[in-house]
Structure formats: C-alpha cells, structure tokens
Design an enzyme around this catalytic site. Structure first.
Site, PDB file in Angstrom:
ATOM      1  N   SER A 144      44.197  37.796  40.091  1.00  0.00           N
ATOM      2  CA  SER A 144      43.424  36.563  40.276  1.00  0.00           C
ATOM      3  C   SER A 144      43.879  35.588  39.202  1.00  0.00           C
ATOM      4  O   SER A 144      44.503  35.990  38.205  1.00  0.00           O
ATOM      5  CB  SER A 144      41.933  36.879  40.076  1.00  0.00           C
ATOM      6  OG  SER A 144      41.166  35.699  39.957  1.00  0.00           O
ATOM      7  N   TYR A 157      35.074  41.367  35.742  1.00  0.00           N
ATOM      8  CA  TYR A 157      36.047  40.943  36.761  1.00  0.00           C
ATOM      9  C   TYR A 157      37.341  40.510  36.062  1.00  0.00           C
ATOM     10  O   TYR A 157      38.451  40.909  36.447  1.00  0.00           O
ATOM     11  CB  TYR A 157      35.467  39.789  37.588  1.00  0.00           C
ATOM     12  CG  TYR A 157      36.329  39.367  38.756  1.00  0.00           C
ATOM     13  CD1 TYR A 157      36.361  40.129  39.934  1.00  0.00           C
ATOM     14  CD2 TYR A 157      37.127  38.226  38.703  1.00  0.00           C
ATOM     15  CE1 TYR A 157      37.158  39.752  41.004  1.00  0.00           C
ATOM     16  CE2 TYR A 157      37.924  37.844  39.765  1.00  0.00           C
ATOM     17  CZ  TYR A 157      37.931  38.612  40.915  1.00  0.00           C
ATOM     18  OH  TYR A 157      38.722  38.243  41.975  1.00  0.00           O
TER      19      TYR A 157
HETATM   20  N1  LIG Z   1      38.404  34.916  47.337  1.00  0.00           N
HETATM   21  C1  LIG Z   1      38.800  34.487  46.152  1.00  0.00           C
HETATM   22  O1  LIG Z   1      38.452  33.359  45.724  1.00  0.00           O
HETATM   23  C2  LIG Z   1      39.690  35.361  45.310  1.00  0.00           C
HETATM   24  C3  LIG Z   1      40.354  34.782  44.209  1.00  0.00           C
HETATM   25  C4  LIG Z   1      41.186  35.577  43.432  1.00  0.00           C
HETATM   26  C5  LIG Z   1      41.367  36.909  43.736  1.00  0.00           C
HETATM   27  N2  LIG Z   1      40.701  37.449  44.813  1.00  0.00           N
HETATM   28  C6  LIG Z   1      40.927  38.872  45.093  1.00  0.00           C
HETATM   29  O2  LIG Z   1      41.401  38.997  46.418  1.00  0.00           O
HETATM   30  C7  LIG Z   1      41.165  40.344  46.870  1.00  0.00           C
HETATM   31  C8  LIG Z   1      40.636  40.320  48.284  1.00  0.00           C
HETATM   32  O3  LIG Z   1      39.329  39.764  48.283  1.00  0.00           O
HETATM   33  P1  LIG Z   1      38.864  38.657  49.314  1.00  0.00           P
HETATM   34  O4  LIG Z   1      38.693  37.405  48.543  1.00  0.00           O
HETATM   35  O5  LIG Z   1      39.717  38.663  50.519  1.00  0.00           O
HETATM   36  O6  LIG Z   1      37.369  39.184  49.616  1.00  0.00           O
HETATM   37  P2  LIG Z   1      36.744  39.911  50.890  1.00  0.00           P
HETATM   38  O7  LIG Z   1      35.403  40.373  50.449  1.00  0.00           O
HETATM   39  O8  LIG Z   1      36.824  39.000  52.067  1.00  0.00           O
HETATM   40  O9  LIG Z   1      37.719  41.138  51.105  1.00  0.00           O
HETATM   41  C9  LIG Z   1      37.702  42.265  50.254  1.00  0.00           C
HETATM   42  C10 LIG Z   1      37.843  43.526  51.103  1.00  0.00           C
HETATM   43  O10 LIG Z   1      37.864  44.660  50.231  1.00  0.00           O
HETATM   44  C11 LIG Z   1      37.051  45.674  50.826  1.00  0.00           C
HETATM   45  N3  LIG Z   1      36.601  46.628  49.802  1.00  0.00           N
HETATM   46  C12 LIG Z   1      35.635  46.473  48.860  1.00  0.00           C
HETATM   47  N4  LIG Z   1      35.492  47.603  48.149  1.00  0.00           N
HETATM   48  C13 LIG Z   1      36.387  48.492  48.642  1.00  0.00           C
HETATM   49  C14 LIG Z   1      36.715  49.830  48.313  1.00  0.00           C
HETATM   50  N5  LIG Z   1      36.072  50.498  47.326  1.00  0.00           N
HETATM   51  N6  LIG Z   1      37.685  50.457  49.016  1.00  0.00           N
HETATM   52  C15 LIG Z   1      38.326  49.797  50.020  1.00  0.00           C
HETATM   53  N7  LIG Z   1      38.047  48.537  50.388  1.00  0.00           N
HETATM   54  C16 LIG Z   1      37.091  47.889  49.700  1.00  0.00           C
HETATM   55  C17 LIG Z   1      35.914  44.900  51.466  1.00  0.00           C
HETATM   56  O11 LIG Z   1      35.214  45.670  52.443  1.00  0.00           O
HETATM   57  C18 LIG Z   1      36.650  43.707  52.047  1.00  0.00           C
HETATM   58  O12 LIG Z   1      37.099  43.967  53.356  1.00  0.00           O
HETATM   59  C19 LIG Z   1      40.219  40.959  45.829  1.00  0.00           C
HETATM   60  O13 LIG Z   1      40.962  41.815  44.978  1.00  0.00           O
HETATM   61  C20 LIG Z   1      39.709  39.764  45.065  1.00  0.00           C
HETATM   62  O14 LIG Z   1      39.316  40.101  43.750  1.00  0.00           O
HETATM   63  C21 LIG Z   1      39.888  36.704  45.591  1.00  0.00           C
END
Ligand SMILES: NC(=O)c1ccc[n+]([C@@H]2O[C@H](COP(=O)([O-])OP(=O)(O)OC[C@H]3O[C@@H](n4cnc5c(N)ncnc54)[C@H](O)[C@@H]3O)[C@@H](O)[C@H]2O)c1
Length: 279
Positions: A144, A157
């Site tokens: 991130s 985080y």
């Molecule tokens: N959305 C943002 O603004 C943002 C910014 C920077 C980084 N991220 C990172 O992007 C990645 C994806 O997140 P996203 O934003 O698409 O959110 P999201 O919630 O839409 O997707 C995350 C997915 O991970 C799954 N998940 C959660 N715990 C789990 C586990 N223990 N085992 C397997 N699957 C699991 C959830 O069910 C979900 O489908 C994450 O690592 C998040 O930290 C997101």
C-alpha cells in the site's frame, strides 16, 4: 513475463476489489484463474460469473493467515492446472487504532496474520516450485502507499504493509538471477470493500466486538470516504499487468505520492522526524 495464454494465475483475496479486477484482467489474456478467498459465498458467486463469462476459473476457499490452508491451496492448484506462473499475494484487511491503545492485540494478530503472514505463506508455499519449473513467472505482493509513508491511526496496517515492501524487496534481490520476477503493489485509495474488512473478522473476535468509540467511528468514516473516492480497481489491475509484462518492481498506481516517498528518503538520510502521509 511475456506469455500469459494457457498459463496459470493464483490470486488471493480474488473474490472482491483489486484481486477480482486483476483476475478478470489476466483472464482476458487467456490465463487459467485460481481465485482464493476466505469469503465462501462471494467466492462462489464471482467464480460462477467468471465461468459464465468464458474464463477458465476455479475458486478455493482459503485463509491466507493459515499456512496449512495456503499449502492446501498450492496442492489443489498443482492437481488442477500444474505449474503456477502468476501469484498475486493480495488478500488483505484494513484495521487500525492508536499505537497507545493497550488492549487491541487481537486486531494486531489478525491484521498481521492476513496482511503479512498471508504474503509470507504465499511465497513459501508457491515460490520454490515456481523457480523450479524454470518457465517465466512472476509474484506480485500487495502492500500500500501506507507501506511507504507513515499513517497515524493505522499503526498495525502500516506495519504490515511496510513489512510486505521489505520482504518483496528481499525476495526480488534473492531471485534476481532466476526465471521469477517480483513486484510490490503500493496503491493509494481504491474503490473496493476494504473499509468493510470487519466482515471477515475471525469468529472469536466478531463475537466479542464492541461498539466503536466516537474516535474510532470518525476514523472509519474518514477511511470509508477516502476509499469510496478512490480510483477504480480496474485501473490498478492494468498497472499490475503492465508491471508484470515489463518486470518492473514498484507499482505505484497513484504517481502523485511519489514526491512524498522521495522526501521520506531525504528526511531519513538527514535524521529528521517523519512526516505523515499527506493524503
Ligand atoms: N482499497 C484500497 O484503498 C487499498 C489501498 C492500498 C492497498 N490495498 C490492499 O489491496 C488488497 C486488496 O484489498 P481490496 O482493497 O481489494 O479490498 P476488498 O475487501 O475488496 O478485497 C479483499 C479480499 O481479501 C479477502 N480476504 C480477507 N481476509 C482473507 C483471508 N484471511 N484469507 C483470504 N482472503 C481474505 C476478502 O474476502 C476480500 O475478497 C489488500 O491487501 C489491501 O490492503 C487496498
């Protein structure tokens, strides 16, 4: 990595957000898709939709925080498709709270379990076999912008994401002379389900969840607003595919933050106090 058609992608956290968009993106390149996620019903629905759209996709319920579960995923993928060519260690949850809070170790263990150990488990369960098969292949780990810039209020985080940057850099250096490419994804805000991460809390935590304090509620509302104003996940998926194609290490889909990252390096070298991420 140049060849995608008929090769195999494993995407953790692939039932939603960035993972799902990336699955669709590499699926359009002709890859077999293995979608691993903890959220069983959503996983079933999304995999059925992908199959109906003509993608070769399977779903495997996986808890990335649990090494046995990730090893079982690797065994299932080997049975179903053989070699893995693209591994996206992407599952993650957003948790937080102030550093001085004395009673939030459950949040620390859960967040580090999914965000950090999830990536470690993916690397260890798949990485060796990917190098051993000798074909072009690539691992992308999701960190991130909070893995490159200090983010007050989100200590755990931030810690998990700095660590993902660190292990990705280490892996890239250790495998530089192999067939395995490595990248780390560091987005700013993306319009996904991340602000509702509590939906995946482990049972023992969900059962004892307390009403958020006014301060926690304010932080959550702010994060929800930032996430809903973020870029679409499809844009991140395009950036991931470009980086894999060109074997680029750092993936920053929000280039506007690059100057803050550079300024952090200068402050470290001159011994100055940190500045928080200016969102
Ligand atoms: N959305 C943002 O603004 C943002 C910014 C920077 C980084 N991220 C990172 O992007 C990645 C994806 O997140 P996203 O934003 O698409 O959110 P999201 O919630 O839409 O997707 C995350 C997915 O991970 C799954 N998940 C959660 N715990 C789990 C586990 N223990 N085992 C397997 N699957 C699991 C959830 O069910 C979900 O489908 C994450 O690592 C998040 O930290 C997101």
């Amino acid at each position: 990595m140049e060849h995608f058609a008929d090769r195999t992608a494993v995407i953790t956290g692939g039932a939603s957000g960035i993972g799902l968009a990336t699955a669709e993106r590499v699926g359009r390149e002709g890859m077999n898709l293995v979608i691993a996620d903890i959220e069983e019903r959503v996983l079933e629905t999304e995999v059925a939709r992908l199959q109906a759209d003509g993608f070769r996709a399977i779903g495997v319920v996986t808890d990335t925080a649990d090494y046995d579960s990730v090893k079982a995923l690797a065994a299932r993928v080997a049975d179903e498709f053989g070699d893995v060519h693209f591994l996206f260690n992407n599952a993650g949850v957003g948790g937080g709270g102030p550093m001085l809070e004395p009673d939030d170790m459950d949040i620390w263990n859960w967040t580090l379990g999914v965000n950090l150990y999830g990536v470690v488990h993916g690397i260890k369960a798949f990485g060796g076999a990917m190098v051993a098969h000798g074909q072009d292949c690539h691992i992308v780990n999701t960190a991130s912008m909070a893995g490159l810039l200090p983010t007050p209020g989100l200590g755990v985080y931030t810690a998990s994401k700095y660590a993902v940057v660190a292990i990705s850099e280490t892996l890239a250096l250790e495998t530089a002379d192999t067939n395995l490419g490595v990248s780390v994804l560091c987005p700013g805000f993306v319009r996904t389900g991340i602000a509702e991460s509590d939906r995946n809390l482990p049972e023992h935590m969900a059962a004892t969840l307390e009403e958020p304090t006014a301060e926690e509620e304010m932080l959550r509302a702010m994060v929800r607003d930032l996430v809903s104003g973020g870029i679409p996940p499809a844009e991140v998926a395009d950036a991931v595919l470009d980086a894999v194609r060109q074997n680029r290490f750092y993936i920053l889909p929000h280039p506007q933050y690059g100057t803050q990252v550079a300024a952090r390096g200068v402050r470290i070298a001159s011994g100055d106090a940190p500045l928080g991420w200016d969102i």
